[in-house]
Design a protein around this motif. Structure first.
Motif, mmCIF file in Angstrom:
data_model
loop_
_atom_site.group_PDB
_atom_site.id
_atom_site.type_symbol
_atom_site.label_atom_id
_atom_site.label_comp_id
_atom_site.label_asym_id
_atom_site.label_seq_id
_atom_site.Cartn_x
_atom_site.Cartn_y
_atom_site.Cartn_z
ATOM 1 N N UNK A 7 0.836 -1.214 0.000
ATOM 2 C CA UNK A 7 0.000 0.000 0.000
ATOM 3 C C UNK A 7 0.863 1.253 0.000
ATOM 4 N N UNK A 8 1.932 1.229 0.769
ATOM 5 C CA UNK A 8 2.838 2.394 0.821
ATOM 6 C C UNK A 8 3.489 2.632 -0.527
ATOM 7 N N UNK A 9 3.916 1.539 -1.173
ATOM 8 C CA UNK A 9 4.534 1.692 -2.494
ATOM 9 C C UNK A 9 3.540 2.215 -3.514
ATOM 10 N N UNK A 10 2.305 1.727 -3.410
ATOM 11 C CA UNK A 10 1.277 2.216 -4.335
ATOM 12 C C UNK A 10 1.022 3.706 -4.137
ATOM 13 N N UNK A 11 0.987 4.107 -2.902
ATOM 14 C CA UNK A 11 0.768 5.523 -2.601
ATOM 15 C C UNK A 11 1.941 6.364 -3.115
ATOM 16 N N UNK A 12 3.156 5.859 -2.875
ATOM 17 C CA UNK A 12 4.342 6.572 -3.363
ATOM 18 C C UNK A 12 4.350 6.641 -4.887
ATOM 19 N N UNK A 13 3.965 5.523 -5.532
ATOM 20 C CA UNK A 13 3.920 5.514 -6.998
ATOM 21 C C UNK A 13 2.871 6.467 -7.534
ATOM 22 N N UNK A 14 1.713 6.449 -6.868
ATOM 23 C CA UNK A 14 0.651 7.365 -7.306
ATOM 24 C C UNK A 14 1.077 8.817 -7.145
ATOM 25 N N UNK A 15 1.765 9.105 -6.038
ATOM 26 C CA UNK A 15 2.237 10.478 -5.804
ATOM 27 C C UNK A 15 3.281 10.873 -6.837
ATOM 28 N N UNK A 16 4.165 9.915 -7.173
ATOM 29 C CA UNK A 16 5.203 10.203 -8.172
ATOM 30 C C UNK A 16 4.586 10.480 -9.537
ATOM 31 N N UNK A 17 3.610 9.611 -9.899
ATOM 32 C CA UNK A 17 2.934 9.808 -11.196
ATOM 33 C C UNK A 17 2.170 11.122 -11.202
ATOM 34 N N UNK A 18 1.508 11.429 -10.103
ATOM 35 C CA UNK A 18 0.768 12.687 -10.010
ATOM 36 C C UNK A 18 1.706 13.883 -10.141
ATOM 37 N N UNK A 19 2.868 13.768 -9.485
ATOM 38 C CA UNK A 19 3.850 14.847 -9.600
ATOM 39 C C UNK A 19 4.372 15.006 -11.008
ATOM 40 N N UNK A 20 4.575 13.855 -11.696
ATOM 41 C CA UNK A 20 5.048 13.905 -13.088
ATOM 42 C C UNK A 20 4.018 14.566 -13.986
ATOM 43 N N UNK A 21 2.748 14.163 -13.806
ATOM 44 C CA UNK A 21 1.678 14.759 -14.619
ATOM 45 C C UNK A 21 1.575 16.263 -14.362
ATOM 46 N N UNK A 22 1.669 16.642 -13.086
ATOM 47 C CA UNK A 22 1.607 18.070 -12.748
ATOM 48 C C UNK A 22 2.782 18.823 -13.354
#
Length: 209
Positions: A7-22
């Motif tokens: 779950x932590x990795x998924x959250x970190x991955x989602x945050x990374x992808x969100x940051x990339x998109x932003x």
């Protein structure tokens, strides 16, 4: 692997992808801002040229109208001097006719003697005044034409320099637009680089076995 770790990795991955998109969105926004600024400068340049053209046309229009008014003024002034000369000659004729009549009425030869002398003096004085009046008329015409021509030339010069200044200003604005576009591209590239670097640093990876 524990569920909490997943779950932590998924959250970190989602945050990374969100940051990339932003970051990608910020890069495109920065690039679009550069294009917007370039378009704004282009509009300013076009408007500057248009307004300069209007001012130049008005300057020429005013100069030509003033030139025509000055020509009319010159003609009126010359006409006044001509009227003045004709008035002097008319007065001479009346004065000499009166002297001639008085001479004949007195029983003397009016074309000779003192009467003739008076009439001759009248002619000399009046024609001297007429000559001065004609000279004044010619001087007024020459000087008036010089002044009128000078003013007309000034209006043409003003129109020329107005257009030239607008062309230079428009060129400066267009260059500023090109610089703004280039700067927007550089900033967009920097934003994209920052986003991809952050993504690479924050996106969770599987440990090497």
């Amino acid at each position: 692997m524990a569920i909490t770790d997943i779950t932590a990795k998924q959250q970190m991955g989602a945050a990374a992808v969100s940051g990339l998109i932003a970051g990608i969105g910020a890069a495109y926004t920065q690039q679009a801002q550069g294009y917007y600024q370039q378009a704004g400068y282009a509009v300013q340049a076009q408007e500057a040229l248009r307004m300069a053209g209007l001012r130049a046309d008005k300057a020429v229009e005013y100069g030509e109208a003033a030139f025509k008014r000055n020509l009319m003024k010159i003609e009126y002034e010359a006409l006044n001097y001509k009227i003045q000369a004709n008035t002097l000659i008319k007065g001479l004729r009346q004065a000499n006719a009166a002297a001639l009549a008085r001479g004949y009425a007195s029983g003397v030869v009016a074309t000779q003697g003192s009467v003739g002398g008076v009439r001759g003096a009248n002619v000399r004085e009046v024609y001297q005044d007429v000559g001065i009046s004609d000279l004044n008329a010619m001087t007024a015409r020459i000087l008036g034409l010089e002044d009128a021509t000078s003013l007309l030339k000034q209006s043409y010069d003003m129109a020329f320099y107005e257009r030239e200044a607008a062309i230079v200003n428009a060129g400066t604005l267009r260059k500023a637009g090109v610089i703004a576009k280039g700067t927007g591209g550089l900033l967009a590239g920097a934003e994209l680089m920052k986003a991809t670097t952050n993504f690479a640093m924050t996106y969770p990876r599987e440990p090497e076995k």
